[in-house]
Scaffold this active site. Structure first.
Site, PDB file in Angstrom:
ATOM      1  N   SER A   1       7.441   8.376  -6.504  1.00  8.62           N
ATOM      2  CA  SER A   1       8.632   8.110  -5.696  1.00  8.62           C
ATOM      3  C   SER A   1       8.418   8.529  -4.253  1.00  8.62           C
ATOM      4  O   SER A   1       8.765   7.792  -3.319  1.00  8.62           O
ATOM      5  CB  SER A   1       9.837   8.864  -6.280  1.00  8.62           C
ATOM      6  OG  SER A   1      10.985   8.670  -5.478  1.00  8.62           O
TER       7      SER A   1
ATOM      8  N   TRP B   1       6.040   6.091  -2.698  1.00  6.59           N
ATOM      9  CA  TRP B   1       6.701   4.790  -2.474  1.00  6.59           C
ATOM     10  C   TRP B   1       7.440   4.799  -1.141  1.00  6.59           C
ATOM     11  O   TRP B   1       7.493   3.780  -0.446  1.00  6.59           O
ATOM     12  CB  TRP B   1       7.686   4.517  -3.613  1.00  6.59           C
ATOM     13  CG  TRP B   1       8.455   3.235  -3.460  1.00  6.59           C
ATOM     14  CD1 TRP B   1       8.098   1.994  -3.917  1.00  6.59           C
ATOM     15  CD2 TRP B   1       9.726   3.049  -2.817  1.00  6.59           C
ATOM     16  NE1 TRP B   1       9.056   1.064  -3.592  1.00  6.59           N
ATOM     17  CE2 TRP B   1      10.066   1.683  -2.917  1.00  6.59           C
ATOM     18  CE3 TRP B   1      10.602   3.907  -2.165  1.00  6.59           C
ATOM     19  CZ2 TRP B   1      11.251   1.172  -2.393  1.00  6.59           C
ATOM     20  CZ3 TRP B   1      11.778   3.392  -1.640  1.00  6.59           C
ATOM     21  CH2 TRP B   1      12.084   2.044  -1.762  1.00  6.59           C
ATOM     22  N   HIS B   2       7.992   5.937  -0.761  1.00  5.23           N
ATOM     23  CA  HIS B   2       8.794   6.001   0.456  1.00  5.23           C
ATOM     24  C   HIS B   2       7.959   5.907   1.721  1.00  5.23           C
ATOM     25  O   HIS B   2       8.492   5.519   2.770  1.00  5.23           O
ATOM     26  CB  HIS B   2       9.630   7.288   0.476  1.00  5.23           C
ATOM     27  CG  HIS B   2      10.874   7.199  -0.338  1.00  5.23           C
ATOM     28  ND1 HIS B   2      10.897   7.435  -1.692  1.00  5.23           N
ATOM     29  CD2 HIS B   2      12.150   6.883   0.001  1.00  5.23           C
ATOM     30  CE1 HIS B   2      12.122   7.268  -2.153  1.00  5.23           C
ATOM     31  NE2 HIS B   2      12.905   6.938  -1.150  1.00  5.23           N
ATOM     32  N   GLY B   3       6.700   6.263   1.671  1.00  7.15           N
ATOM     33  CA  GLY B   3       5.920   6.139   2.890  1.00  7.15           C
ATOM     34  C   GLY B   3       4.546   6.745   2.783  1.00  7.15           C
ATOM     35  O   GLY B   3       4.272   7.585   1.917  1.00  7.15           O
TER      36      GLY B   3
ATOM     37  N   PHE C   1      10.556   1.325   4.671  1.00  8.93           N
ATOM     38  CA  PHE C   1       9.969   1.554   3.365  1.00  8.93           C
ATOM     39  C   PHE C   1       9.807   0.245   2.591  1.00  8.93           C
ATOM     40  O   PHE C   1       9.109   0.216   1.620  1.00  8.93           O
ATOM     41  CB  PHE C   1      10.849   2.519   2.551  1.00  8.93           C
ATOM     42  CG  PHE C   1      11.105   3.812   3.272  1.00  8.93           C
ATOM     43  CD1 PHE C   1      10.086   4.466   3.943  1.00  8.93           C
ATOM     44  CD2 PHE C   1      12.376   4.368   3.303  1.00  8.93           C
ATOM     45  CE1 PHE C   1      10.319   5.648   4.613  1.00  8.93           C
ATOM     46  CE2 PHE C   1      12.609   5.553   3.963  1.00  8.93           C
ATOM     47  CZ  PHE C   1      11.585   6.188   4.617  1.00  8.93           C
TER      48      PHE C   1
END
Length: 478
Positions: A322, A325-327, A478
């Site tokens: 997670s 995934w955000h950056g 994102f």
């Protein structure tokens, strides 16, 4: 094209009028119109990446049909893994290529090797993480025999690129959205009015709450190494409200916009800052992503089966992915791992499913225990947001070090130099009050339509919006 821009204010009514008053009797034409509008909406960001969206759409459409029609399991697996590898390959290249190259070079430098690295000036396509996950869930559901492949290319393309959710979610499922696209839609006045109210509330959260808080958060985070403890604490508070107002505001506008076309999207936020523990927070924050990871990663890894060891492993994997995934930054990874540590006590003690209902349901005020739990949960979340907002891990650590240095000299000096600092604090207090009394509804404006209510809501945004500047939504990156 921003939701809070003049161009969208012209775009949305145009599509709405054509949709309901020109081609309202033809479902096929309605879907074609929405698809064309979605591609135009996306092209307004950067028309070059429209070809990437088209390629991803056709890839998953074809692989879905190939899996559906495969006569052998090996053939079905081939098409499944082709889609997974290509989709994740594109996502990895555009989002993480430079991160891995630069991290590898830093590692070598740590051991005394200086190497010249070649990086690309890659522009991250808007919404790639979101529409990639739309396609992945579709392909996985077909492979697991949960759904049948969609044979209508227009309907499938619309599922992937539907403009309200295209660039920042919510992350939809084919099982939820595709059936709505194939069913004739009849104009519902109550739903349209409710959608309009939700758009207004979303605009308020974005333009008044998020953008106003951003003015303070940005400057305070720039002074991470010199500001005193109280100022840094307020910076963390402001960013917490900025990211909530920004992202939940976008989701409200997306859901409200979709209601105007008779289509329901998955709810993405459910008053997360009133959570009593971290587990409840993640059931109420970015719900579509949390549930996606649960269904397509956590459960396939074994979920909670197999004892504490497996629960710990799978939980850390989920939050690590997670964060990633955000950056492409170590700050996001640490943010994810920090949340994994936060949630671990409730996982081990099996209390993570205790707070399922709405806090203080049927009561005006929480009891002392509930209030304390909400304060602690918000504080932990806010500390994690410091890593999320900071440019580097070092800056985040210095920020927290200075925050907990208990240097109170000068008070909250930052507030004394801004002309509307007190007003913003009052607005945030009012915002929390409205959210609290509305926590059992989808949004505060839920209820009977009146022209006066609409006018007052619009005036409220216009008057308070003068304190903010129009900015991009945070989750566009994102």
């Amino acid at each position: 094209m921003l939701f809070n821009s003049l161009s969208f204010a012209l775009f949305l009514p145009t599509v709405f009028l054509l949709y309901w008053f020109v081609i309202n009797k033809n479902l096929k034409l309605q879907n074609i119109l929405l698809l064309a509008a979605s591609y135009y909406f996306y092209a307004c960001w950067d028309w070059r990446f429209l070809f990437l969206l088209l390629f991803s759409t056709v890839l998953d459409y074809v692989t879905g049909l190939k899996m559906q029609d495969a006569s052998k399991e090996n053939e079905k697996k081939f098409w499944f893994w082709l889609s997974i590898i290509v989709n994740l390959g594109f996502l990895g290249f555009f989002k993480y290529y430079n991160f891995f190259i630069e991290s590898f070079a830093d590692l070598l430098h740590h051991f005394g090797f200086n190497v010249a690295i070649w990086t690309l000036k890659i522009i991250l396509p808007v919404g790639i993480s979101f529409y990639t996950f739309h396609g992945l869930s579709y392909v996985i559901d077909i492979y697991k025999n949960r759904i049948k492949a969609e044979r209508n290319l227009v309907d499938y393309a619309l599922f992937v690129s539907y403009f309200p959710l295209l660039v920042a979610g919510p992350i939809e499922r084919a099982t939820h959205l595709l059936p709505q696209l194939k069913k004739k839609r009849v104009f519902n006045t109550d739903k349209a009015i409710d959608g309009l109210y939700q758009i207004i509330w979303g605009l308020f959260k974005k333009m008044v709450i998020a953008d106003s808080c951003a003015t303070y958060a940005n400057e305070i985070f720039e002074k991470y190494d010199t500001a005193n403890s109280l100022t840094l604490f307020m910076g963390a508070v402001y960013f917490s409200f900025q990211i909530y107002g920004d992202f939940s505001g976008y989701s409200d506008i997306a859901l409200g916009t979709s209601k105007l076309f008779g289509i329901d999207l998955l709810r993405n936020f459910n008053y997360p800052y009133f959570s009593r523990d971290i587990a409840e927070f993640w059931r109420r924050w970015h719900i579509s992503l949390s549930s996606w990871f649960k269904d397509y990663l956590y459960i396939p890894l074994g979920g909670s089966r197999g004892g504490n060891r497996m629960r710990i492993r799978n939980t850390f994997i989920i939050f690590l992915v997670s964060g990633f995934w955000h950056g492409a930054n170590w700050t996001f990874i640490i943010w994810g791992l920090l949340n994994a540590f936060y949630i671990m006590p409730s996982i081990l003690m099996k209390t993570n499913r205790e707070n399922i209902d709405i806090v203080a349901a049927g009561r005006k005020l929480p009891n002392f225990r509930e209030f304390s739990q909400m304060i602690i949960t918000f504080f932990l979340t806010m500390m994690a947001w410091v890593f999320f907002r900071s440019e580097t891990v070092i800056k985040a650590l210095v920020y927290l070090k200075n925050l907990f240095s208990f240097n109170f000299s000068g008070g909250i000096a930052y507030l004394s130099i801004e002309r509307y600092s007190v007003e913003l604090l009052l607005i945030l207090g009012g915002f929390l009050f409205v959210e609290w009394i509305s926590r059992e509804r989808e949004h505060p404006f839920f209820g009977r339509f009146t022209i006066l209510k609409l006018i007052l809501a619009l005036l409220f945004i216009i008057i308070l919006g003068v304190y903010s500047q129009i900015t991009d939504f945070i989750y566009f990156q994102f």
